[in-house]
Write a protein that holds these residues in place. Structure first.
Motif, mmCIF file in Angstrom:
data_model
loop_
_atom_site.group_PDB
_atom_site.id
_atom_site.type_symbol
_atom_site.label_atom_id
_atom_site.label_comp_id
_atom_site.label_asym_id
_atom_site.label_seq_id
_atom_site.Cartn_x
_atom_site.Cartn_y
_atom_site.Cartn_z
ATOM 1 N N UNK A 24 74.662 -0.072 -8.902
ATOM 2 C CA UNK A 24 74.293 -1.474 -8.705
ATOM 3 C C UNK A 24 75.425 -2.291 -8.116
ATOM 4 N N UNK A 25 76.623 -2.067 -8.610
ATOM 5 C CA UNK A 25 77.789 -2.779 -8.093
ATOM 6 C C UNK A 25 78.072 -2.396 -6.644
ATOM 7 N N UNK A 26 77.970 -1.110 -6.345
ATOM 8 C CA UNK A 26 78.204 -0.661 -4.971
ATOM 9 C C UNK A 26 77.155 -1.239 -4.023
ATOM 10 N N UNK A 27 75.924 -1.332 -4.479
ATOM 11 C CA UNK A 27 74.862 -1.921 -3.663
ATOM 12 C C UNK A 27 75.149 -3.397 -3.393
ATOM 13 N N UNK A 28 75.612 -4.091 -4.414
ATOM 14 C CA UNK A 28 75.966 -5.503 -4.241
ATOM 15 C C UNK A 28 77.133 -5.658 -3.273
ATOM 16 N N UNK A 29 78.087 -4.764 -3.359
ATOM 17 C CA UNK A 29 79.241 -4.833 -2.450
ATOM 18 C C UNK A 29 78.824 -4.557 -1.008
ATOM 19 N N UNK A 30 77.841 -3.698 -0.830
ATOM 20 C CA UNK A 30 77.382 -3.379 0.527
ATOM 21 C C UNK A 30 76.858 -4.636 1.225
ATOM 22 N N UNK A 31 76.262 -5.545 0.458
ATOM 23 C CA UNK A 31 75.762 -6.794 1.031
ATOM 24 C C UNK A 31 76.895 -7.685 1.533
ATOM 25 N N UNK A 32 78.067 -7.563 0.923
ATOM 26 C CA UNK A 32 79.214 -8.397 1.297
ATOM 27 C C UNK A 32 80.135 -7.751 2.335
ATOM 28 N N UNK A 33 79.891 -6.497 2.638
ATOM 29 C CA UNK A 33 80.835 -5.731 3.454
ATOM 30 C C UNK A 33 81.098 -6.341 4.832
ATOM 31 N N UNK A 34 80.092 -6.899 5.451
ATOM 32 C CA UNK A 34 80.299 -7.462 6.792
ATOM 33 C C UNK A 34 81.100 -8.765 6.742
ATOM 34 N N UNK A 35 80.972 -9.497 5.625
ATOM 35 C CA UNK A 35 81.664 -10.784 5.504
ATOM 36 C C UNK A 35 83.102 -10.636 5.000
#
Length: 74
Positions: A24-35
């Motif tokens: 879940x944490x890794x999935x959330x981080x994936x959303x922020x990766x481009x920013x």
């Protein structure tokens, strides 16, 4: 043997919950990766460290549970 069985089940449930939280944490981080790529990279390194510590702790607990099971049989 009942006490040891509870320990093994507890450890199994704990591992599953930890895995779910990491995914879940890794999935959330994936959303922020481009920013925030640097922040995400640092966060993933910290997750890896936490995972390593958890794996070592789990291994130690499993060893203790196995030893306890042997003592209960004796």
């Amino acid at each position: 043997m009942a006490t040891t069985g509870v320990g093994f089940r507890w450890l199994d449930l704990l591992e599953k919950e930890f895995d779910k939280a990491c995914v879940g944490l890794d999935t959330s981080l994936a959303d922020l990766e481009t920013e925030e790529p640097d922040t995400v990279f640092s966060s993933r390194q910290k997750i890896a460290t936490l995972s390593s510590c958890f794996a070592q702790l789990t291994h130690k607990a499993l060893t203790i549970f196995q030893h306890s099971a042997k003592l209960e049989v004796s």
